[in-house]
Every structure is written in C-alpha cells, then in structure tokens.
Design a protein around this motif. Structure first.
Motif, short mmCIF file in Angstrom:
data_model
loop_
_atom_site.label_atom_id
_atom_site.label_comp_id
_atom_site.label_asym_id
_atom_site.label_seq_id
_atom_site.Cartn_x
_atom_site.Cartn_y
_atom_site.Cartn_z
N ILE A 92 39.02 33.39 30.59
CA ILE A 92 38.54 33.40 31.98
C ILE A 92 39.31 32.37 32.80
O ILE A 92 39.74 32.64 33.93
CB ILE A 92 37.03 33.11 32.04
CG1 ILE A 92 36.25 34.21 31.33
CG2 ILE A 92 36.56 33.00 33.49
CD1 ILE A 92 34.76 33.93 31.21
N GLU A 93 39.47 31.17 32.24
CA GLU A 93 40.19 30.10 32.93
C GLU A 93 41.60 30.55 33.30
O GLU A 93 42.06 30.34 34.44
CB GLU A 93 40.25 28.87 32.02
CG GLU A 93 40.84 27.64 32.68
CD GLU A 93 39.90 26.99 33.66
OE1 GLU A 93 40.38 26.59 34.74
OE2 GLU A 93 38.69 26.90 33.37
N GLU A 94 42.28 31.18 32.36
CA GLU A 94 43.64 31.63 32.61
C GLU A 94 43.68 32.77 33.63
O GLU A 94 44.49 32.77 34.56
CB GLU A 94 44.27 32.10 31.29
CG GLU A 94 45.62 32.79 31.43
CD GLU A 94 46.68 31.89 32.05
OE1 GLU A 94 47.63 32.44 32.65
OE2 GLU A 94 46.58 30.66 31.92
N SER A 111 42.99 31.52 37.26
CA SER A 111 43.66 30.29 37.67
C SER A 111 44.71 30.49 38.76
O SER A 111 45.20 29.51 39.32
CB SER A 111 44.32 29.63 36.46
OG SER A 111 45.33 30.46 35.91
N HIS A 112 45.05 31.73 39.09
CA HIS A 112 46.13 31.96 40.05
C HIS A 112 45.67 32.81 41.24
O HIS A 112 46.45 33.58 41.80
CB HIS A 112 47.31 32.64 39.36
CG HIS A 112 47.76 31.95 38.11
ND1 HIS A 112 48.30 30.69 38.12
CD2 HIS A 112 47.72 32.34 36.80
CE1 HIS A 112 48.59 30.33 36.88
NE2 HIS A 112 48.24 31.31 36.06
N LEU A 113 44.42 32.66 41.63
CA LEU A 113 43.86 33.50 42.69
C LEU A 113 44.29 33.00 44.07
O LEU A 113 44.41 31.80 44.31
CB LEU A 113 42.34 33.52 42.61
CG LEU A 113 41.75 34.06 41.30
CD1 LEU A 113 40.23 33.94 41.35
CD2 LEU A 113 42.17 35.49 41.06
N PHE A 120 36.72 40.28 39.15
CA PHE A 120 36.90 39.17 40.09
C PHE A 120 38.38 38.95 40.37
O PHE A 120 38.79 38.74 41.51
CB PHE A 120 36.28 37.89 39.54
CG PHE A 120 34.81 37.72 39.79
CD1 PHE A 120 34.27 37.89 41.06
CD2 PHE A 120 33.95 37.38 38.75
CE1 PHE A 120 32.92 37.73 41.30
CE2 PHE A 120 32.59 37.22 38.98
CZ PHE A 120 32.07 37.41 40.26
N ALA A 121 39.19 38.97 39.32
CA ALA A 121 40.62 38.71 39.48
C ALA A 121 41.27 39.75 40.38
O ALA A 121 42.06 39.42 41.27
CB ALA A 121 41.31 38.70 38.12
N GLU A 122 40.93 41.01 40.19
CA GLU A 122 41.50 42.09 41.00
C GLU A 122 41.08 41.95 42.45
O GLU A 122 41.92 42.07 43.37
CB GLU A 122 41.06 43.43 40.45
CG GLU A 122 41.65 43.78 39.10
CD GLU A 122 41.01 45.01 38.49
OE1 GLU A 122 40.24 45.70 39.22
OE2 GLU A 122 41.25 45.30 37.31
#
Length: 270
Positions: free
Chosen positions: A160-162, A165-167, A263-265
């Motif tokens: 999850i952290e990884e 981390s680039h949002l 969330f990342a998307e």
C-alpha cells in the motif's frame, strides 16, 4: 484485552477434540479469527453482509447463539455500545475479547480500526491471546498462524505504501468516513460527506460541491451497505461518478489490495 463477564476469567480450557465457537461483530473480524484459529474455530458474525454496524439490532436467535459461544470478539462499532450489556449477559461464561484494547481511536471513538493493517496487527495479537487462553493445548498452531498472518500484514502494508507513494492528489471524497485510519497511515486526506451519521444540510452540500470543484475531485466513494443518494447528488453536480468500496468485505486482505488500487487509479487522475 481479554475480560470475562461474571467469572469468565476462570473459564476452563476447551476440550482438545472440539472447536471453539466464536462470535464476532462484523464480517472482517471473521477473516481475522479464522486466519489465527484455522480449523480450531467456528465463527459466527453478528452483523450480516449488507447491514450497517452503526444501526444493527441483533435478532433473538443471535442472542441464543451467544449462549453457546466460547468467546465474543467486540470491536466497538456503534451497535455494540447499545447492545454490549445484553450480549455479555447472554452467556456469563463467554470470554470477551476487545479488539480495540490498547488502540487510541481517532476522535476518541472512530471504530474503523480494522482498515489499518498496522492496527490489525495489534488486533490479531488480542485474538491470539484469547484463543490460547481458551485452548492452550493448541498454542503452537495458533502461534504459527499468527506469524503467517502478521507477515501478510507487513507485506500488505509495504505494498500500500509503495502504491500510494506517487500520487498527484491526496484528497478523496467519501460518503461515510470509514477510511480515516487508512488515510492517516498512508498520507491521504479523507473528506466525508456524512458527519457523525448525519447527511449534509443544503449549505454543507453546497460547500462540498465547491470544494470538490476546486480540487478537481471527480469521484465520490460510497459503500454498498449504505444509501448513496447524497453521494450521487454531489456526483451529478460535479460531473463525476460514485464508486463503491466496502469496508466490510469478507476477504479482508484481497479487499484492501483492491481498494488500494482503486485509490491509486482515482487519485492519479484527479
């Protein structure tokens, strides 16, 4: 973390041949108990899928089930604050494990502790301690299961952290504020539509819509257990959409991976 009711502290250990009958509050807890207990536990869930742990009222037959349970695992969701006395009195010999024990809750009462992998490590230890108290003959097996589960939690946490981390954006709009611990752990900012169980007023709706437009937010997260009417109304105003993510999915580990990817998307696109 482990307290008996009416003398449960002296409860006799389970017989080696049997399994432990464990009742839990919500579906994700079933996953936790089964990961640690393996084939030594038979788990019953108090709040069934599709219902809200904020407003649930246990059925008489569920209270009857408690009368034959070896343990009840509470997590301090809202319905328990109303029903806990009756739950405990259903079986004076039942061991009560409190998953929230030793955890500082956001705002003093936010119950969504199970959505933080790091906090689940604390909860897993509480469950392990309770199972060993009830069934010490199988401590080695419980310990092995616990260690495997903790390793999975560490792997999940790192993933999850990884992934997050680039949002480009860290703010997300959500109908019910279930993801506060998750957001805190991974540097996100949860903006809830619903505050303390209440839908927003017309003025609050207007403020949320304005905020969403200013932050280029196009997605509102909602959960399938609750009404999505207010979320849909805001989505229409901002030309966005409602995405469903459940904090109560039965396969807890897989669900957290899936929610993280969602969330990342979304937050990369905002």
């Amino acid at each position: 973390a482990l307290t008996g009711c009416g003398g449960a502290a002296t409860q006799a250990p389970a017989e080696s041949a049997g399994v432990l009958n464990v009742v839990v509050s919500i579906v994700p807890q079933q996953y936790f108990v089964e990961r640690i207990g393996g084939g030594r536990v038979d788990v019953t869930v108090m709040v069934p899928p599709g219902f809200s742990p904020a407003t649930y009222e246990p059925k008489p037959e569920q209270l009857q089930t408690l009368s034959e349970a070896d343990a009840y695992v509470r997590i301090r969701v809202p319905f328990e604050e109303v029903w806990m006395e009756r739950i405990a009195s259903a079986n004076e010999d039942m061991l009560i494990m409190d998953e929230a024990e030793g955890i500082k809750r956001i705002g003093g009462k936010d119950p969504h502790l199970w959505l933080s992998p790091q906090l689940v490590k604390v909860q897993a230890q509480t469950i392990y301690n309770g199972l060993v108290e009830l069934d010490p003959d199988h401590e080695v097996g419980y310990k092995a299961n616990l260690e495997t589960f903790l390793a999975d939690l560490d792997e999940l946490d790192a993933d999850i952290e990884e992934t997050l981390s680039h949002l480009e954006s860290h703010k997300f709009l959500v109908f019910h504020p279930a993801w506060s611990y998750f957001a805190r752990d991974y540097g996100l900012e949860q903006i809830p539509v619903q505050i303390e169980g209440s839908d927003p007023s017309a003025a609050e709706m207007a403020d949320l819509i304005q905020m969403a437009k200013e932050n280029n937010i196009r997605v509102i997260f909602a959960q399938p257990e609750l009404s999505t009417a207010s979320a849909k109304a805001i989505a229409e105003e901002i030309g966005g959409e409602v995405l469903l993510i459940s904090p109560l999915a039965p396969d807890w580990l897989d669900n957290l991976y899936r929610v993280t990817d969602t969330f990342a998307e979304v937050l990369v696109e905002q």
